[in-house]
Design a protein around this motif. Structure first.
Motif, PDB file in Angstrom:
ATOM      1  N   VAL A  33       0.879  -1.167   0.000  1.00  0.00           N
ATOM      2  CA  VAL A  33       0.000   0.000   0.000  1.00  0.00           C
ATOM      3  C   VAL A  33       0.917   1.217   0.000  1.00  0.00           C
ATOM      4  N   TYR A  45      -2.217   0.295  -4.622  1.00  0.00           N
ATOM      5  CA  TYR A  45      -2.278  -1.013  -3.978  1.00  0.00           C
ATOM      6  C   TYR A  45      -1.698  -2.078  -4.912  1.00  0.00           C
ATOM      7  N   LEU A  95      -7.509  -4.178   5.205  1.00  0.00           N
ATOM      8  CA  LEU A  95      -6.463  -4.578   4.270  1.00  0.00           C
ATOM      9  C   LEU A  95      -6.361  -6.093   4.198  1.00  0.00           C
ATOM     10  N   CYS A 152      -5.940  -6.521   0.225  1.00  0.00           N
ATOM     11  CA  CYS A 152      -4.738  -7.202  -0.262  1.00  0.00           C
ATOM     12  C   CYS A 152      -5.061  -8.394  -1.148  1.00  0.00           C
TER      13      CYS A 152
END
Length: 302
Positions: A125, A131, A149, A259
């Motif tokens: 990040v 990202y 995340l 993620c």
């Protein structure tokens, strides 16, 4: 003699009627770079890059070629065992090794031979909108709302609170200059990394290094803080909004959040908590809001 050689060369090309060795003795040709002359040379000779290739010309031609036990590379005839290997536009000699993530690759006669270890994956990040998922999918979205995340599915026999890493952009009041706050919830403990390198356990600020309940927090540089969890997750965070989250191979197929899913498949990285797959970063980020009261308009697609 030239007339004989021209006729013999034509016969050899067509049907090999005259022994090539006799032709070489009677009609010698000079070849450079350790090549030999042949009246039946392939139009697509073997090289370090390939031994067999589709050749648009199926006949034979006269010319200089490499001996049968050698291949062509950069205009020279060399042993295949000494062929270099290509990587990202550069050539490396046979025997040379390079690093590929956690694996070593060694050049062996023009081909890379690599170890097959399972490597850790990393989610990045960067700044306030960049990202990269565990599966290396890059996307951009400015998620002003607090978002998840990473969340990791616990073992089926575990009833602890789910493990999560959350992120929130905090307006510092200087020309909409955002800082990034990270909140880690693990084994019933809440650890917060503030925007100015402060670290809190619950509501209490703590000094570093700190270790407790499977959590180790320490400074690894003047700007970088490292959080190591005993479930195989490691987080690095600096003071300029860069966050790196590393997970070990045993967590493959167990992650969700901004993620993404760690399964070597970018197509399902935008999976939601409910298991649906979104088609764009804004919709995806909105499904990982921590608070439903945070409005959709706060997600600014860049």
């Amino acid at each position: 003699m030239d007339g004989f050689c021209n006729i013999a060369e034509a016969l050899l090309r067509e049907c090999g009627a005259i022994n090539n060795t006799v032709f070489s003795e009677k009609c010698p040709r000079n070849c450079s770079a350790n090549k030999v002359f042949s009246t039946r040379t392939s139009a697509c000779p073997a090289t370090c890059a390939t031994t067999e290739q589709l050749c648009p010309y199926t006949g034979c031609i006269s010319g200089c070629q490499c001996p049968d036990d050698k291949v062509l590379h950069n205009g020279l005839c060399i042993n295949r065992q000494t062929c270099p290997c290509s990587y990202q536009g550069k050539y490396y000699p046979s025997g040379h090794s390079i690093k590929q993530d956690c694996n070593n690759c060694t050049c062996n006669g023009g081909k890379w031979s690599c170890t097959s270890k399972q490597c850790n994956a990393v989610c990045k990040v960067l700044g306030d909108r960049y990202y990269t998922t565990f599966d290396k999918l890059d996307y951009k979205v400015k998620a002003v709302c607090a978002v998840t995340l990473l969340t990791v599915s616990p073992p089926s026999n575990q009833t602890d609170d789910p493990f999560t890493i959350k992120s929130e952009l905090v307006d510092t009041g200087t020309h909409r200059n955002y800082g990034r706050k990270i909140v880690i919830h693990y084994k019933g403990v809440t650890l917060t990394l503030g925007t100015n390198s402060q670290v809190y356990l619950g509501s209490n600020q703590i000094a570093l290094p700190f270790s407790s309940s499977g959590i180790l927090v320490k400074k690894v540089s003047s700007q970088m803080i490292k959080v190591q969890l005993d479930n195989g997750v490691m987080l690095l965070r600096d003071s300029i909004k860069r966050v790196y989250i590393y997970v070990i191979p045993s967590l493959k197929f167990k992650t969700k959040g901004m993620c993404g899913t760690y399964n070597n498949n970018q197509k399902d990285d935008f999976v939601t908590y409910e298991g649906d797959i979104e088609s764009n970063p804004v919709s995806f980020a909105s499904k990982w809001k921590v608070s439903k009261s945070c409005t959709e308009v706060d997600f600014i697609c860049s």
